[in-house]
Design a protein around this motif. Structure first.
Motif, PDB file in Angstrom:
ATOM      1  N   MET A   1       0.853  -1.196   0.000  1.00  0.00           N
ATOM      2  CA  MET A   1       0.000   0.000   0.000  1.00  0.00           C
ATOM      3  C   MET A   1       0.883   1.239   0.000  1.00  0.00           C
ATOM      4  N   SER A   2       0.550   2.221  -0.844  1.00  0.00           N
ATOM      5  CA  SER A   2       1.358   3.431  -0.945  1.00  0.00           C
ATOM      6  C   SER A   2       1.113   4.324   0.259  1.00  0.00           C
ATOM      7  N   THR A 199      -2.549   5.154   7.029  1.00  0.00           N
ATOM      8  CA  THR A 199      -2.266   4.269   5.903  1.00  0.00           C
ATOM      9  C   THR A 199      -1.269   3.189   6.308  1.00  0.00           C
ATOM     10  N   ALA A 203      -1.848  -0.863   6.258  1.00  0.00           N
ATOM     11  CA  ALA A 203      -0.911  -1.746   5.564  1.00  0.00           C
ATOM     12  C   ALA A 203      -0.397  -2.834   6.503  1.00  0.00           C
ATOM     13  N   GLU A 204      -0.091  -2.469   7.748  1.00  0.00           N
ATOM     14  CA  GLU A 204       0.376  -3.459   8.726  1.00  0.00           C
ATOM     15  C   GLU A 204      -0.705  -4.494   9.008  1.00  0.00           C
ATOM     16  N   THR A 206      -3.232  -5.356   7.139  1.00  0.00           N
ATOM     17  CA  THR A 206      -3.486  -6.169   5.950  1.00  0.00           C
ATOM     18  C   THR A 206      -2.421  -7.243   5.783  1.00  0.00           C
ATOM     19  N   ALA A 207      -1.172  -6.883   6.060  1.00  0.00           N
ATOM     20  CA  ALA A 207      -0.072  -7.825   5.878  1.00  0.00           C
ATOM     21  C   ALA A 207      -0.025  -8.888   6.968  1.00  0.00           C
TER      22      ALA A 207
END
Length: 276
Positions: A1-2, A199, A203-204, A206-207
């Motif tokens: 993710m950006s 964000t 991202a954390e 999701t991973a």
């Protein structure tokens, strides 16, 4: 993710998912016009309902850089029969809603921190839009966790629910709590596209958490201002609380969360817990 939200691509994906969720029968559309190869409404049907061209819908759903006007966003929201929280999300993605230029709150406003303490014996805490816990009273710490023992980076209610070993089994209806938390985070993500800390959290999550990744991909949007939670406390057993979330006008990025026991048994458990 950006590092920031790609609102064009998210707008495209959101419009597609909401169109595909609609039942043509709910719109009185003929069922035998042509075999439907995909679920939901066709693009031309949404275009007709919204009063725009089919090419415009195609370009929006392909993420080709369009920025719809406020009138078009409203027409799309009505055509897709969006719920209020989904409608607000669409306006945010289209950048047609005025945004708060202030930086996200990272510390509790002193008057609100005092109010949290004054709310004892009701468990209370103060959070920002990304679920960072900014202030809490003793009752909330005894009910959930001793936040003073955690590094600041872990004082986030979503992080605790997903990552902290004790909290993984804390909520009786864990999936509902996680789902509602994710639906709030997605709304916050669209409203604060430049918030790199938020964000980074997403991202954390999701991973590292398959459940979060699965539910995040469903793109549910909902902001709960009140509700009920049932918790398994390791010392006093099951406690059920109603919660209320209040947003101060002076500090709109801060949210005051207050718990109240729903029955005598839960109140008794809270009393025993706070007397320890």
């Amino acid at each position: 993710m950006s590092g920031t939200v790609d609102t064009t691509q998210e707008l495209a994906a959101f419009l597609r998912t909401r169109r595909e969720r609609l039942d043509p029968h709910d719109f009185g559309l003929p069922s035998r016009r042509q075999a439907r190869r995909t679920p939901g409404l066709r693009r031309e049907e949404v275009a007709e309902l919204a009063g725009v061209s089919i090419d415009y819908i195609v370009r929006l759903e392909q993420g080709r850089g369009l920025r719809p006007s406020a009138n078009v966003v409203e027409a799309l929201a009505q055509a897709l029969r969006l719920a209020p929280d989904e409608r607000a999300y669409l306006f945010n993605l289209a950048q047609q809603r005025p945004r708060n230029a202030d930086q996200p709150a990272t510390t509790a406003a002193p008057p609100l921190a005092r109010l949290v303490a004054d709310l004892s014996p009701l468990p209370a805490m103060l959070m920002n839009h990304r679920y960072d816990i900014l202030a809490w009273n003793g009752e909330m710490a005894r009910l959930l966790l001793d936040f003073d023992t955690l590094p600041p980076s872990q004082r986030n209610s979503m992080w605790l629910c997903l990552m902290h070993p004790r909290m993984r089994e804390f909520y009786v209806d864990r999936e509902r709590v996680v789902r509602e938390g994710i639906a709030h985070l997605r709304a916050a993500w669209a409203a604060h596209p430049e918030d790199r800390a938020l964000t980074g959290l997403i991202a954390e999550f999701t991973a590292r958490d398959e459940e979060f990744a699965r539910l995040w991909a469903e793109r549910d949007i909902k902001v709960n201002g009140r509700g009920r939670k049932e918790m398994r406390h390791p010392d006093v057993g099951v406690i059920t609380v109603d919660f209320e979330v209040l947003m101060p006008l002076q500090d709109p990025d801060q949210r005051l969360v207050i718990y109240r026991a729903v029955d005598d048994g839960s109140q008794s458990a809270l009393d025993r817990l706070c007397a320890r």
